[in-house]
Motif scaffolding. Structure first.
Motif, short mmCIF file in Angstrom:
data_model
loop_
_atom_site.label_atom_id
_atom_site.label_comp_id
_atom_site.label_asym_id
_atom_site.label_seq_id
_atom_site.Cartn_x
_atom_site.Cartn_y
_atom_site.Cartn_z
N PRO A 25 -25.05 33.33 2.88
CA PRO A 25 -26.42 32.85 3.06
C PRO A 25 -26.73 31.67 2.15
O PRO A 25 -26.11 31.49 1.12
CB PRO A 25 -27.27 34.06 2.68
CG PRO A 25 -26.41 34.81 1.70
CD PRO A 25 -25.00 34.62 2.18
N ILE A 26 -27.71 30.89 2.55
CA ILE A 26 -28.24 29.83 1.70
C ILE A 26 -29.25 30.47 0.75
O ILE A 26 -30.16 31.17 1.17
CB ILE A 26 -28.94 28.73 2.53
CG1 ILE A 26 -27.96 28.10 3.52
CG2 ILE A 26 -29.56 27.68 1.63
CD1 ILE A 26 -26.93 27.22 2.90
N GLY A 27 -29.08 30.24 -0.53
CA GLY A 27 -30.03 30.79 -1.50
C GLY A 27 -30.09 32.30 -1.48
O GLY A 27 -31.12 32.88 -1.77
N LEU A 83 -42.34 28.64 8.17
CA LEU A 83 -42.68 28.97 6.78
C LEU A 83 -41.59 28.62 5.79
O LEU A 83 -41.75 28.85 4.59
CB LEU A 83 -43.01 30.47 6.67
CG LEU A 83 -44.28 30.92 7.41
CD1 LEU A 83 -44.38 32.43 7.41
CD2 LEU A 83 -45.51 30.29 6.79
N LEU A 84 -40.49 28.05 6.25
CA LEU A 84 -39.35 27.79 5.36
C LEU A 84 -39.63 26.70 4.34
O LEU A 84 -39.25 26.83 3.17
CB LEU A 84 -38.13 27.40 6.20
CG LEU A 84 -36.89 26.96 5.42
CD1 LEU A 84 -36.32 28.13 4.60
CD2 LEU A 84 -35.84 26.40 6.36
N ALA A 130 -34.78 21.64 -7.10
CA ALA A 130 -33.76 22.62 -6.73
C ALA A 130 -34.23 23.48 -5.56
O ALA A 130 -33.46 23.77 -4.64
CB ALA A 130 -33.41 23.50 -7.92
N GLU A 131 -35.52 23.89 -5.59
CA GLU A 131 -36.05 24.72 -4.51
C GLU A 131 -36.09 23.94 -3.21
O GLU A 131 -35.77 24.48 -2.13
CB GLU A 131 -37.46 25.21 -4.88
CG GLU A 131 -38.03 26.25 -3.93
CD GLU A 131 -37.28 27.56 -3.96
OE1 GLU A 131 -37.12 28.18 -2.88
OE2 GLU A 131 -36.83 27.98 -5.06
N GLU A 147 -34.02 22.68 2.18
CA GLU A 147 -33.52 21.63 3.08
C GLU A 147 -32.15 22.00 3.62
O GLU A 147 -31.83 21.75 4.79
CB GLU A 147 -33.47 20.29 2.34
CG GLU A 147 -34.85 19.70 2.09
CD GLU A 147 -34.83 18.57 1.06
OE1 GLU A 147 -33.72 18.21 0.60
OE2 GLU A 147 -35.91 18.06 0.72
N ALA A 148 -31.33 22.61 2.76
CA ALA A 148 -30.01 23.07 3.23
C ALA A 148 -30.18 24.18 4.26
O ALA A 148 -29.48 24.21 5.28
CB ALA A 148 -29.18 23.56 2.05
N ALA A 149 -31.11 25.10 4.00
CA ALA A 149 -31.35 26.20 4.95
C ALA A 149 -31.87 25.66 6.27
O ALA A 149 -31.57 26.22 7.34
CB ALA A 149 -32.33 27.20 4.35
#
Length: 423
Positions: free
Chosen positions: A102-104, A380-381, A403-404, A409-411
């Motif tokens: 998963p991302i994050g 909501l991402l 960082a957040e 953005e990657a997700a």
């Protein structure tokens, strides 16, 4: 040539050039430091330190492609250096085919697409779910000024969660050996009906590793009922100090109400954190179950429940993301699903936001992984203006940081192209 085949003199020269570059870097002479790192890499193309710090220098100067070229050799050998991994994540667009991780630690592709395959939906649910809000019946004996029950009738009748829906929930949670949280209330008073006690016993038997909890107004609590709910398997009881139907906060009334609770259960708190005009919190010692007494000044610090409670302050525009639909499931007394616990499917203004009914699905997994909820997750991402009812919500704010943003953005790259424009 491979580093192991290089002459000791060349290795020593590379180390010396790197050390000189690092010294220059620490004194702010970045261009000169870059030259030394490059010298080291000419002598030893696999010099980890030179690759890392040249990558850092180029990244901070805005040269992301240059940083990527320097970092690739280290990533290729699975560098354990956190700084390298952070930089690589920042300059490399995520492609769904790269990894199944998963991302994050949270966002997976199936969160965003709407999954109809039971096993695939089950896997997503088991990986992501941390809390299930389960409303067993509708009745609440109070009408508090900061709750939509003040204008939604939850007193005159009591409607129960349909048996087949409840059985599906227990079955599916047991199938994945669910070990996270189950909260046995929504906008009802869970201790007003013995079905809560029975459900607690059944859930504990089916889910020995789960954390079962509930919020109560304390009106039905006494010494016997406190022990009874603990023995049924409850892990955590939170008692709210609702002072009256006409006053939402009064320091003296809050303290008086707390004393009523302590007298009723025959136990004194071991610690109290009282902040006049703001909040009250206490812990009641009780073996085998955590018991908290808590109340906040909702008129100042509460949530306006998706715009339903107009007298409670709300942000003029919400930009913060929200992860609730990624990791929680809310089931109302009639089996409806809502994206989070602050959306009331029994309020006229919120009826359009119900995402389905469990009775229409073969499993809770498929209902939760549906396209309707996937749409909420896409929206909501990110850090972007939110549509109703989330535009007025100030709950679960996410701190904005580079960082957040990079993580989200990657997700977002997991969202299919034809859906991304709608997110």
């Amino acid at each position: 040539m491979p580093a192991a085949a290089m002459a000791p003199a060349e290795l020593a020269a590379a180390d010396a050039a790197f050390s000189r570059g690092l010294d220059l870097h620490n004194h702010g002479e970045v261009p000169a430091a870059e030259d030394r790192y490059k010298q080291a890499l000419v002598l030893d193309p696999h010099h980890a330190g030179a690759s890392k710090f040249l990558g850092k220098a180029r990244f901070r100067s805005g040269d992301r492609s240059g940083a990527l070229r320097r970092l690739l050799p280290l990533v290729a050998v699975a560098s354990k250096d956190q700084a390298v991994r952070d930089m690589f994540a920042a300059v490399t667009p995520f492609h769904p085919g790269v990894s199944n991780e998963p991302i994050g630690r949270l966002y997976r592709r199936d969160h965003f697409v709407g999954v109809t395959d039971r096993e695939r939906a089950k896997r997503l649910f088991a990986q992501a779910m941390v809390n299930v809000d389960l409303e067993l019946f509708s009745y609440c004996n109070r009408r508090c000024l900061y709750c939509p029950n003040v204008f939604i009738d939850r007193i005159s009748t009591n409607n129960y969660l349909p048996g087949p829906v409840y059985e599906m929930i227990v079955r599916d949670l047991a199938e994945i050996d669910y070990k996270a949280k189950i909260t046995l209330n929504f906008y009802n008073e869970p201790m007003a009906d013995p079905v809560t006690l029975q459900a607690c016993r059944e859930l504990r038997a089916a889910l020995p590793g789960a954390s079962i909890r509930m919020n109560t107004n304390g009106d039905y609590l006494n010494r016997d009922s406190l022990a009874e709910i603990r023995d049924a398997g409850l892990n955590h009881l939170l008692i709210s100090l609702h002072v009256s139907a006409v006053v939402d906060w009064d320091d003296e009334k809050v303290k008086f109400r707390a004393e009523q609770i302590y007298d009723r259960v025959g136990r004194r708190p071991e610690e109290i954190d009282f902040r006049p005009g703001q909040s009250y919190r206490a812990i009641i010692p009780f073996k085998g179950m955590r018991v908290e007494v808590m109340q906040g000044n909702y008129s100042q610090f509460g949530y306006n429940i998706g715009g339903l409670m107009r007298h409670i302050p709300a942000p003029t525009e919400r930009l913060s993301p929200c992860d609730e639909p990624f990791k929680s499931m809310t089931v109302t007394y009639n089996g409806n699903l809502t994206p989070c616990c602050r959306i009331r499917g029994d309020a006229d203004d919120h009826k359009p936001y119900v995402t389905g009914n469990l009775a229409d699905y073969g499993s809770i997994y498929e209902a939760w992984a549906s396209d309707a909820l996937a749409g909420w997750r896409r929206h909501l991402l990110g850090f972007n203006p939110k549509a109703k009812p989330c535009d007025e919500c100030k709950a679960v704010q996410v701190k904005d940081s580079p960082a957040e943003r990079r993580k989200r953005e990657a997700a977002a790259q997991l969202i299919p192209d034809d859906e991304r424009r709608l997110a």
